[in-house]
Design an enzyme around this catalytic site. Structure first.
Site, PDB file in Angstrom:
ATOM      1  N   ASP A 145      51.536  53.270  19.867  1.00 35.66           N
ATOM      2  CA  ASP A 145      50.672  54.402  20.208  1.00 35.66           C
ATOM      3  C   ASP A 145      49.434  54.433  19.321  1.00 35.66           C
ATOM      4  OD1 ASP A 145      51.429  55.856  22.464  1.00 35.66           O
ATOM      5  OD2 ASP A 145      53.145  56.732  21.434  1.00 35.66           O
ATOM      6  N   GLU A 192      51.232  57.967  14.455  1.00 34.29           N
ATOM      7  CA  GLU A 192      50.864  57.274  15.700  1.00 34.29           C
ATOM      8  C   GLU A 192      49.599  57.856  16.307  1.00 34.29           C
ATOM      9  OE1 GLU A 192      54.224  57.679  18.393  1.00 34.29           O
ATOM     10  OE2 GLU A 192      54.751  59.565  17.452  1.00 34.29           O
ATOM     11  N   HIS A 247      53.768  40.936  37.807  1.00 35.18           N
ATOM     12  CA  HIS A 247      55.076  41.457  37.419  1.00 35.18           C
ATOM     13  C   HIS A 247      56.066  40.341  37.109  1.00 35.18           C
ATOM     14  CE1 HIS A 247      54.202  45.651  39.274  1.00 35.18           C
ATOM     15  NE2 HIS A 247      53.813  45.549  38.029  1.00 35.18           N
ATOM     16  N   CYS A 254      57.579  51.060  12.612  1.00 36.71           N
ATOM     17  CA  CYS A 254      58.625  50.912  13.630  1.00 36.71           C
ATOM     18  C   CYS A 254      58.046  50.488  14.973  1.00 36.71           C
ATOM     19  CB  CYS A 254      59.419  52.208  13.782  1.00 36.71           C
ATOM     20  SG  CYS A 254      58.408  53.601  14.276  1.00 36.71           S
TER      21      CYS A 254
END
Length: 535
Positions: free
Chosen positions: A418, A394, A157, A465
């Site tokens: 996606d 997508e 992380h 995009c």
């Protein structure tokens, strides 16, 4: 008695310390949400969940009941959890012990009444055995310019947060790192994964110069950012911005964006207990239109479901939410939500500057159904002309049906994030696979090429995009495959416009079609560096 700690007082002290840390984390979460920093939000939401973990809390409380001090009880309870994770032999889970150690330190500081304190000199590179996510936030606020750790992993992380903040960060450099004396001049080269411990004055001067050149170049890009982007052979490429609020739209306009290529409307729907009404939505969309001057704004209808859930929209628990009720499918399950949103969108002014984009379309009927719905609402509201309506590409099915969709859509916009996870069957949030979810994979490029070819047959334009649009290495490939609009993160508008201006579109077209026959994403990236080096 023996003067040991009184269990009741120690339990109370632990509960107070836990509540203080929870409250601090909630503050971090609010701040991350305001900045739309999804990664930071997800990481600290996980920390909050760990602090509610019954196994952890029970272990600490039992230890206190047996007469131990809260500090020892908490440390041991975390230590046991770390031990369990390390014994599982899974590298990803082992990295999560870093999050537990973060909570160990934070709660101990709260118990002892200490604050996080460490004064950094300007321009400091911080070296440590291992840093935790909350260390990173503090160091970033104090102006650290780079981080290196003896331990840690690339998918930890801390590394993810450092990337998000643009902080060069090296991990797993080995224990010798901790022996480097404080105050020593070093060169941190994150691109090559190197820490140079004994740079001579010539090397330091060279690094300073390249840093200066980079800054000058950024300033130059900013100065040219308001101008249109044309290739050397005169092809116009629109460089728009992805935004999630009117404030971000103002930033995008100031950065020279040619429009908004994607307004994510989820910002209106999340973190609340009831859906926004029609008027609130209309005002929010209008504010984005106003922020963009005379430029077009593409507004995507609500895309929740999958990993984005709403409190007031109880959806069935799904084994596979990313393959479940999300995007346009949700609109069919709850048509009143979409109707309300469409009504709000149809009442912005001037309507011709607003384009509507439908997420997660996988068949022509979905588009036809919404088109019909918009026509009915236009008639109801006395609107003569329907705004432009686009489809997100997508889902692989949509790319394969691009020609059919383009007959009834005014434009197509490719969401590469996606599209790549659905095409490669790899979850982009899976730490072990994330590096391989690369939208420059030849299979993705074939779907992009097919989308552009299908759209061209009906004279429609195609935009991108997804994150690939913001990658300067990919710009020539996308231009070559027939994309005419790139929607990027606002700070990158100037950089991507400059990249477009260096390209010859005809050459891009010739070279990019050969990339479809390569074997892997890394082969494509290598070829791109050769054909169109990043200067």
């Amino acid at each position: 008695d023996g003067g040991g700690p009184l269990p009741q007082e120690q339990l109370q002290a632990l509960d107070q310390a836990l509540e203080k840390v929870r409250s601090d984390i909630r503050g971090t979460l609010d701040h991350a949400r305001q900045r739309k920093d999804n990664q930071e939000e997800a990481i600290f939401a996980a920390h909050l969940a760990l602090l509610e973990d019954p196994a952890l809390l029970d272990a600490a409380r039992q230890s206190i009941a047996q007469g131990r001090a809260a500090t020892h009880a908490w440390s041991d309870a975390i230590g046991e959890q770390c031990e369990i994770l390390l014994q599982l032999g899974n590298a990803l889970l082992a990295e999560r012990t870093n999050d537990l150690r973060d909570l160990q330190q934070r709660v101990l500081r709260a118990l002892l009444g200490e604050a996080w304190h460490y004064q950094l000199p300007a321009g400091a590179i911080v070296a440590a055995h291992e840093l935790t996510p909350s260390d990173l936030l503090q160091l970033s606020e104090q102006g650290a310019v780079g981080l290196c750790m003896a331990a840690g992993g690339a998918t930890s992380h801390v590394a993810i947060l450092a990337r998000g903040k643009g902080l060069p960060c090296l991990v797993a450099l080995g224990s010798e790192l901790v022996d480097v004396p404080q105050g020593q001049q070093v060169v941190l080269n994150a691109d090559q994964g190197r820490l140079e411990l004994t740079p001579d004055s010539a090397r330091i001067e060279q690094v300073r110069q390249s840093h200066l050149l980079r800054q000058q170049r950024r300033e130059q890009q900013q100065q040219q950012a308001q101008l249109p982007a044309r290739t050397l052979d005169g092809q116009a490429i629109e460089v728009a911005a992805n935004v999630a609020s009117s404030q971000e739209a103002q930033g995008a306009h100031a950065n020279g964006a040619d429009g908004v290529g994607l307004l994510r409307t989820e910002f209106l729907f999340v973190d609340r207990h009831t859906a926004p009404d029609e008027q609130e939505q209309r005002q929010a969309y209008q504010a984005v239109l106003d922020a963009m001057g005379d430029k077009a704004v593409i507004i995507r209808t609500i895309d929740v479901g999958g990993d984005k859930q709403l409190d007031y929209l109880p959806l069935p628990v799904e084994a596979n939410p990313v393959l479940g009720l999300r995007g346009i499918r949700l609109a069919q399950a709850r048509p009143e939500l979409l109707d309300q949103q469409l009504r709000a969108l149809l009442q912005v002014s001037p309507l011709q500057r607003c384009r509507i984009l439908l997420p997660m379309v996988s068949e022509l009927d979905e588009l036809l159904h919404i088109r019909e719905r918009i026509d009915c609402l236009c008639a109801e509201l006395g609107i003569g002309q329907r705004p432009e309506l686009g489809v997100m590409i997508e889902v692989p099915a949509a790319a394969l049906l691009a020609e059919q969709l383009a007959e009834y859509a005014d434009f197509l916009s490719i969401g590469t994030n996606d599209l790549s996870q659905y095409t490669l069957a790899m979850d982009r949030d899976h730490a072990g696979l994330a590096a391989r979810v690369d939208a420059l994979h030849p299979a993705l490029l074939r779907l992009i090429a097919q989308t552009c070819a299908g759209a061209a047959r009906h004279g429609r334009w195609v935009g991108v995009c997804g994150a690939l649009a913001s990658d300067p290495l990919a710009t020539p490939v996308l231009v070559g495959l027939g994309v005419s609009e790139l929607s990027v993160s606002p700070p990158q508008v100037g950089e991507i416009k400059e990249r477009v201006r260096q390209l010859d579109a005809a050459e891009c077209q010739r070279l990019s079609h050969d990339l479809l026959n390569l074997s892997s994403a890394s082969a494509v990236r290598h070829a791109c560096h050769q054909h169109w080096p990043l200067s």
